[in-house]
Scaffold this motif. Structure first.
Motif, PDB file in Angstrom:
ATOM      1  N   PHE A 288       0.947  -1.205  -0.261  1.00 14.24           N
ATOM      2  CA  PHE A 288      -0.010   0.009   0.037  1.00 14.24           C
ATOM      3  C   PHE A 288       0.665   1.119   0.110  1.00 14.24           C
ATOM      4  O   PHE A 288       0.318   2.359   0.347  1.00 14.24           O
ATOM      5  N   ARG A 289       1.784   1.149  -0.650  1.00 17.59           N
ATOM      6  CA  ARG A 289       3.043   2.445  -0.663  1.00 17.59           C
ATOM      7  C   ARG A 289       2.653   3.317  -1.815  1.00 17.59           C
ATOM      8  O   ARG A 289       3.101   4.346  -2.167  1.00 17.59           O
ATOM      9  N   GLY A 290       2.082   2.649  -3.083  1.00 20.70           N
ATOM     10  CA  GLY A 290       1.745   3.248  -4.254  1.00 20.70           C
ATOM     11  C   GLY A 290       0.583   4.192  -4.160  1.00 20.70           C
ATOM     12  O   GLY A 290      -0.290   4.185  -3.234  1.00 20.70           O
TER      13      GLY A 290
ATOM     14  N   MET B  20     -13.975   3.123   9.528  1.00 25.51           N
ATOM     15  CA  MET B  20     -12.573   3.182   9.265  1.00 25.51           C
ATOM     16  C   MET B  20     -11.813   1.784   9.774  1.00 25.51           C
ATOM     17  O   MET B  20     -10.926   1.002   9.247  1.00 25.51           O
ATOM     18  N   CYS B  21     -12.473   1.348  11.042  1.00 29.02           N
ATOM     19  CA  CYS B  21     -11.942   0.076  11.669  1.00 29.02           C
ATOM     20  C   CYS B  21     -12.350  -1.173  10.783  1.00 29.02           C
ATOM     21  O   CYS B  21     -11.621  -1.910  10.834  1.00 29.02           O
ATOM     22  N   ASP B  22     -13.685  -1.101  10.247  1.00 33.02           N
ATOM     23  CA  ASP B  22     -13.800  -2.232   9.408  1.00 33.02           C
ATOM     24  C   ASP B  22     -12.769  -2.268   8.197  1.00 33.02           C
ATOM     25  O   ASP B  22     -12.446  -3.636   7.666  1.00 33.02           O
ATOM     26  N   ILE B  23     -12.552  -1.297   7.485  1.00 35.46           N
ATOM     27  CA  ILE B  23     -11.391  -1.209   6.259  1.00 35.46           C
ATOM     28  C   ILE B  23     -10.206  -1.792   6.936  1.00 35.46           C
ATOM     29  O   ILE B  23      -9.606  -2.673   6.225  1.00 35.46           O
ATOM     30  N   PHE B  24      -9.732  -1.293   7.851  1.00 35.37           N
ATOM     31  CA  PHE B  24      -8.442  -1.682   8.522  1.00 35.37           C
ATOM     32  C   PHE B  24      -8.350  -3.122   9.009  1.00 35.37           C
ATOM     33  O   PHE B  24      -7.359  -3.849   8.915  1.00 35.37           O
TER      34      PHE B  24
ATOM     35  N   GLU C 186      -6.289  -8.502   7.660  1.00 34.33           N
ATOM     36  CA  GLU C 186      -6.417 -10.120   7.128  1.00 34.33           C
ATOM     37  C   GLU C 186      -6.029 -10.255   5.885  1.00 34.33           C
ATOM     38  O   GLU C 186      -5.229 -11.447   5.817  1.00 34.33           O
ATOM     39  N   ALA C 187      -6.119  -9.421   4.878  1.00 36.44           N
ATOM     40  CA  ALA C 187      -5.524  -9.503   3.553  1.00 36.44           C
ATOM     41  C   ALA C 187      -4.114  -9.778   3.398  1.00 36.44           C
ATOM     42  O   ALA C 187      -3.273 -10.654   3.106  1.00 36.44           O
ATOM     43  N   ALA C 188      -3.459  -8.836   4.300  1.00 37.92           N
ATOM     44  CA  ALA C 188      -1.977  -8.819   4.271  1.00 37.92           C
ATOM     45  C   ALA C 188      -1.379  -9.893   5.129  1.00 37.92           C
ATOM     46  O   ALA C 188      -0.326 -10.679   4.701  1.00 37.92           O
ATOM     47  N   ALA C 189      -2.076 -10.326   6.167  1.00 40.77           N
ATOM     48  CA  ALA C 189      -1.628 -11.454   6.982  1.00 40.77           C
ATOM     49  C   ALA C 189      -1.974 -12.847   6.210  1.00 40.77           C
ATOM     50  O   ALA C 189      -0.677 -13.797   6.150  1.00 40.77           O
ATOM     51  N   LYS C 190      -2.899 -12.784   5.556  1.00 38.60           N
ATOM     52  CA  LYS C 190      -3.045 -14.282   4.612  1.00 38.60           C
ATOM     53  C   LYS C 190      -1.938 -14.262   3.472  1.00 38.60           C
ATOM     54  O   LYS C 190      -1.323 -15.386   3.073  1.00 38.60           O
ATOM     55  N   ARG C 191      -1.707 -13.075   3.018  1.00 39.10           N
ATOM     56  CA  ARG C 191      -0.780 -13.029   1.730  1.00 39.10           C
ATOM     57  C   ARG C 191       0.728 -13.290   2.211  1.00 39.10           C
ATOM     58  O   ARG C 191       1.703 -13.774   1.555  1.00 39.10           O
ATOM     59  N   PHE C 192       1.020 -12.740   3.291  1.00 35.67           N
ATOM     60  CA  PHE C 192       2.604 -12.864   3.671  1.00 35.67           C
ATOM     61  C   PHE C 192       2.458 -13.416   5.140  1.00 35.67           C
ATOM     62  O   PHE C 192       2.626 -12.882   6.252  1.00 35.67           O
ATOM     63  N   GLN C 193       2.300 -14.563   5.323  1.00 34.79           N
ATOM     64  CA  GLN C 193       2.191 -15.681   6.450  1.00 34.79           C
ATOM     65  C   GLN C 193       3.469 -15.501   7.171  1.00 34.79           C
ATOM     66  O   GLN C 193       3.485 -15.739   8.439  1.00 34.79           O
ATOM     67  N   ASP C 194       4.494 -15.229   6.568  1.00 33.40           N
ATOM     68  CA  ASP C 194       5.875 -15.639   7.513  1.00 33.40           C
ATOM     69  C   ASP C 194       6.235 -14.132   7.969  1.00 33.40           C
ATOM     70  O   ASP C 194       7.185 -14.159   8.836  1.00 33.40           O
ATOM     71  N   ASP C 195       5.508 -13.031   7.579  1.00 33.32           N
ATOM     72  CA  ASP C 195       6.090 -11.925   8.236  1.00 33.32           C
ATOM     73  C   ASP C 195       4.750 -11.386   9.297  1.00 33.32           C
ATOM     74  O   ASP C 195       3.913 -11.181   9.066  1.00 33.32           O
ATOM     75  N   LEU C 196       5.322 -11.461  10.539  1.00 31.73           N
ATOM     76  CA  LEU C 196       4.561 -11.121  11.687  1.00 31.73           C
ATOM     77  C   LEU C 196       3.904  -9.889  11.908  1.00 31.73           C
ATOM     78  O   LEU C 196       3.116  -9.453  12.317  1.00 31.73           O
TER      79      LEU C 196
ATOM     80  N   THR D 153       1.829  -3.119   9.720  1.00 37.43           N
ATOM     81  CA  THR D 153       2.157  -2.267   8.651  1.00 37.43           C
ATOM     82  C   THR D 153       1.089  -1.863   7.724  1.00 37.43           C
ATOM     83  O   THR D 153       1.459  -0.823   7.436  1.00 37.43           O
ATOM     84  N   ALA D 154       0.467  -2.801   7.445  1.00 35.19           N
ATOM     85  CA  ALA D 154      -0.604  -2.727   6.517  1.00 35.19           C
ATOM     86  C   ALA D 154      -1.729  -1.663   6.954  1.00 35.19           C
ATOM     87  O   ALA D 154      -2.125  -0.587   5.912  1.00 35.19           O
ATOM     88  N   VAL D 155      -1.703  -1.623   8.393  1.00 36.01           N
ATOM     89  CA  VAL D 155      -2.852  -0.591   8.937  1.00 36.01           C
ATOM     90  C   VAL D 155      -2.046   0.856   9.214  1.00 36.01           C
ATOM     91  O   VAL D 155      -2.553   1.634   8.824  1.00 36.01           O
ATOM     92  N   SER D 156      -0.735   0.663   9.515  1.00 37.98           N
ATOM     93  CA  SER D 156      -0.134   1.881  10.162  1.00 37.98           C
ATOM     94  C   SER D 156       0.127   2.860   8.911  1.00 37.98           C
ATOM     95  O   SER D 156       0.295   4.134   8.941  1.00 37.98           O
ATOM     96  N   SER D 157       0.477   2.111   7.498  1.00 39.81           N
ATOM     97  CA  SER D 157       0.533   2.787   6.345  1.00 39.81           C
ATOM     98  C   SER D 157      -0.599   4.053   6.150  1.00 39.81           C
ATOM     99  O   SER D 157      -0.212   4.910   5.398  1.00 39.81           O
ATOM    100  N   PHE D 158      -1.728   3.627   6.557  1.00 35.12           N
ATOM    101  CA  PHE D 158      -2.899   4.516   6.268  1.00 35.12           C
ATOM    102  C   PHE D 158      -2.960   5.408   7.644  1.00 35.12           C
ATOM    103  O   PHE D 158      -2.982   6.731   7.345  1.00 35.12           O
ATOM    104  N   ILE D 159      -3.131   4.958   8.874  1.00 34.78           N
ATOM    105  CA  ILE D 159      -3.618   5.593   9.983  1.00 34.78           C
ATOM    106  C   ILE D 159      -2.433   6.592  10.444  1.00 34.78           C
ATOM    107  O   ILE D 159      -2.810   7.781  10.850  1.00 34.78           O
ATOM    108  N   PHE D 160      -1.308   6.150  10.379  1.00 35.21           N
ATOM    109  CA  PHE D 160      -0.149   7.224  10.871  1.00 35.21           C
ATOM    110  C   PHE D 160       0.273   7.995   9.538  1.00 35.21           C
ATOM    111  O   PHE D 160       0.505   9.052   9.571  1.00 35.21           O
TER     112      PHE D 160
END
Length: 834
Positions: free
Chosen positions: A370-372, A452-456, A461-471, A476-483
């Motif tokens: 989500f950086r682009g 906003m919470c429902d979107i986060f 969930e989508a990020a954790a499912k895609r990158f299961q080895d990165d805890l 970071t998927a959420v902080s890239s937006f809220i912060f």
């Protein structure tokens, strides 16, 4: 607030960036510098004012302004003023853009030369005039032609030095004659009702004969004209002020007698046109004027339904909403109306979840998630801006105000330190501010809006499912937006988020920049903190925050705002400040013998009460609980001869209030209506005028408790944050599809090419994201059909309007250049192309 036409609502809005002025004339004193500010005006009504930039002839403002325009206007004007402590602020010059020319400068930075301001440059308003030529037979049997000139009324005259006491002079003028007459002065109104008739003799009496009936001399009449001049009766020694004129040649009576029409007032022919425009400097502006012509809801159903099904289309890249993002030049262009439409119909979470999941599946590196500037990130940005603005204000505004008011030095760059400043002291000041901001953010999770919470939650969930080895990716998927895209930009530029009224001063701006950088890094949870900074002094400062408690606080906050099944949002009942500012109110008559005069008061609206006090920060003089607001409606100007008035109706009485301008009046009426929308005892009818001298001015009823005589304004959404018109957003999406029709057709070609050919792709097709060519082609066909149907409706409406509209009517007075241009376009357009 829309302007209603037959079967259509017209919305006007303007977004303005006021950049800077340069080369202003020097002040005629030893200092030579000026303290300047800029105002935005609809015609001559001020609707916005920048901060004052002191001691500069090239002031930089860098301020943004957006408003819905609630009335018709002819010019969008910008005035540069020089502040004068002892006298009235003086006008240096102005930029006036005619409404029909606004599209020339649409969304591009433009330098405008400042023009001189005089009576002729300030002309505005219109006049209703009637001319009638008749024969009068005198007692001696001779015939005399008389011209009856009737001045009925004027509308929208300029207000000069805070008042308008207009009168008109009517002159019959020709090569050898000039005969003038004058109306009565109408006090304290810029919409005077004159209804006075003046008679002029236009031909010499001659012997009466049937043959000569109306056979007057051509050379006389062709050279005669009626001139109407409007003046403001002034008590000043400089004389009355010119407000405008109109000239009507008498030969118009050849076409029709009587002749009756509305005219726009014009400047005098002798206006000061010889002055050089370049000697006053220039002003850089970026103006985006939008006019939406919105039909009734049924017209939009096919396109709207197609858009609202986007979340359910597989793959989502084949949906109508995703296609809009593909064809628009900038993703932001598509995101704004899409998010507003989906929020209105409760479909924003499914849609964003679908496009976010698709983007995550295409992402290879968890560090770039989500950086682009994708459609997903722009849609989430817009959702946070709409749904999270109150949350942002409640969380950050008190602390931002404290930082702005403290003026503590927080510079930690050794190169930038001023003489006498201590690096250690500045670091401590900055650390305290960062701690305070960090604390209010990480403790605000319970107030984060549910949408906003429902979107986060879906991002997590989508990020954790895609990158299961990165805890850490679920954080970071959420902080890239809220912060990164919500809190940090608001701290950096608080004026853009209405946290401060204007740009902060340079020292405070630098402090907020350093706070924003630190908060952004704290929220990112990056593994190498010092590597996050280019500057060594920032890396050194960050050592204060390397304790584990900061990372734990961020994770706890992110866990709370991205967990499913959170608390009931209604469980938090704290007062939320919705709007505040100075207005003028009329005494309500709560004291039996008190005077009902007008006083300036500071008004404050929260979700609990509406109060006023003498000044900001004082104790309230009067409070209206929200549940006691029965209606909020405009008040007719004739009640007190005052513009921009509205009434807050309570069980016992109405509070009459005057806002500063039409934009502010609309904003107050809208927010008060929204916050009181769910009150059980809301009125269905009201009195549009005041109760004065023992009766209601509108219906003449004598009882002050008589039921209203006009229906109240239609209901608005009860949700304060999301006042969205679904049809208007669909119209905007239609306009985008229509303007990018060539790209839609090119995308159709790309789908056909990919369906039959697997080889290397043509470069012009590679820009489109097409996962399923057949499904995408099917959706494109439906989109193009829906857009085509709406284009036909708009064309038919224009044809019908063209047939019905009369030039010289109240809506389109003679002198209306935009309508003249419209007539020219219609006459040049072949019937089949319309």
């Amino acid at each position: 607030m829309a302007v209603e036409e037959e079967g259509l609502r017209v919305f006007q809005s303007v977004k303005i960036k006021i950049g800077e002025a340069k080369n202003l004339p020097t002040y005629p004193g030893p200092n030579k510098m000026r303290d300047c500010y800029c105002t935005v005006n609809l015609d001559q009504e001020e609707v916005f004012r920048t901060k004052i930039v002191e001691k500069s002839l090239c002031p930089f403002y860098g301020e943004d302004f957006y408003c819905e325009i609630p009335r018709s206007f002819r010019h969008l004007s910008f005035y540069i003023f020089d502040r004068d402590v002892f006298r009235r602020d003086s006008i240096i010059g102005k930029v006036a853009i005619q409404k029909e020319d606004l599209q020339k400068y649409h969304n591009r930075d433009t330098w405008f030369q400042l023009q001189h301001v005089d009576a002729d440059s300030e002309v505005q308003g219109k006049v209703h005039l009637e001319l009638r030529l008749s024969e009068v037979i005198t007692d001696s049997g001779v015939v005399c032609h008389k011209l009856a000139t009737r001045i009925l009324e004027c509308q929208g005259l300029p207000i000069v030095n805070g008042q308008c006491d207009p009168y008109a002079t009517v002159t019959l003028a020709g090569p050898c004659r000039s005969e003038a007459k004058k109306t009565k002065v109408k006090k304290k109104t810029n919409n005077p009702q004159f209804d006075e008739v003046f008679y002029f003799e236009v031909t010499r009496p001659c012997s009466y004969s049937r043959k000569s009936h109306f056979d007057f001399e051509d050379e006389d009449v062709d050279k005669l004209e009626i001139r109407v001049d409007l003046w403001n009766a002034s008590n000043l020694k400089f004389g009355d002020e010119f407000l405008g004129e109109l000239r009507v040649p008498l030969k118009v009576l050849r076409q029709s007698s009587p002749h009756e029409a509305w005219y726009f007032l014009q400047p005098r022919d002798s206006g000061s046109k010889s002055l050089k425009p370049g000697d006053l400097g220039s002003l850089r502006l970026n103006v985006v004027y939008t006019e939406d012509h919105v039909f009734s809801s049924d017209y939009y159903r096919p396109l709207r339904d197609l858009l609202l099904r986007s979340a359910d289309v597989e793959p989502v890249s084949a949906s109508a909403a995703h296609i809009l993002g593909e064809v628009c030049r900038e993703k932001q262009e598509a995101a704004i109306p899409l998010v507003r439409l989906f929020l209105h119909y409760g479909r924003v979470v499914p849609f964003i979840s679908a496009i976010a999941s698709a983007e995550v599946r295409r992402t290879q590196d968890p560090n770039t998630i989500f950086r682009g500037n994708s459609l997903t990130s722009k849609c989430i940005d817009e959702t946070m801006k709409l749904a999270g603005m109150q949350y942002l204000h409640v969380t950050l505004k008190p602390t931002i105000e404290e930082i702005c008011q403290s003026h503590k030095s927080c510079e930690i760059d050794p190169v930038r330190l001023k003489d006498g400043e201590s690096l250690e002291s500045n670091m401590e000041n900055l650390r305290q501010f960062v701690d305070r901001v960090f604390s209010v953010i990480t403790k605000s999770g319970v107030s984060c809006p549910t949408v906003m919470c429902d979107i986060f939650f879906s991002l997590r969930e989508a990020a954790a499912k895609r990158f299961q080895d990165d805890l850490d990716v679920r954080y970071t998927a959420v902080s890239s937006f809220i912060f990164l895209r919500f809190f940090a930009p608001a701290i950096l530029s608080p004026n853009l988020f209405q946290l401060t009224p204007h740009h902060t001063d340079p020292q405070t701006s630098r402090t907020l920049t350093l706070v924003s950088k630190t908060i952004q890094t704290l929220g990112s949870l990056s593994k190498s903190k010092s590597a996050s900074f280019k500057e060594s002094y920032m890396a050194a400062f960050y050592e204060f925050f390397n304790e584990q408690k900061y990372a734990d606080a961020v994770k706890n906050f992110l866990d709370l705002i991205s967990s499913s099944g959170r608390r009931d949002p209604k469980s938090v009942q704290q007062p939320i400040l919705l709007k505040e500012g100075f207005m003028i109110k009329r005494a309500q008559g709560r004291k039996r013998f008190g005077m009902k005069n007008f006083k300036k008061r500071w008004f404050r609206l929260t979700n609990h009460e509406f109060t006023y006090q003498k000044s900001k920060g004082d104790l309230p003089l009067y409070s209206i609980p929200i549940e006691n607001i029965l209606a909020v409606e405009p008040l007719e100007e004739e009640s007190f001869k005052m513009k921009n008035m509205f009434q807050v109706i309570q069980p016992e009485r109405a509070l009459y209030i005057q806002a500063n301008n039409c934009v502010e009046a609309k904003a107050w009426i809208d927010i008060l209506t929204k916050v009181s929308q769910c009150n059980q005892k809301r009125l269905a009818v009201y009195h549009p005028s005041a109760y004065l001298n023992g009766h209601w001015l509108c219906c003449r009823a004598s009882s002050d408790t008589a039921a209203g005589c006009s229906p109240c304004t239609g209901g608005l959404p009860a949700n304060i944050q999301l006042d969205i018109d679904g049809d208007r957003e669909t119209e905007r999406i239609y306009s985008l599809f229509s303007s990018y029709m060539s790209k839609l057709e090119k995308m159709q070609e790309a789908c056909g090419s990919r369906s039959v050919y697997d080889g290397p792709e043509q470069e012009e097709y590679s820009a489109f994201l097409i996962d399923d060519p057949q499904q995408t082609y099917k959706t494109l066909k439906q989109v193009i059909a829906g857009v085509g149907a709406l284009e036909q409706e708009h064309a038919q409406y224009k044809r019908d309007k063209f047939k019905k509209t009369k030039y010289g009517s109240q809506e389109h007075p003679i002198g209306d250049k935009s309508f003249q241009s419209y007539i020219r376009q219609q006459s040049e357009t072949p019937a089949h192309s319309m």
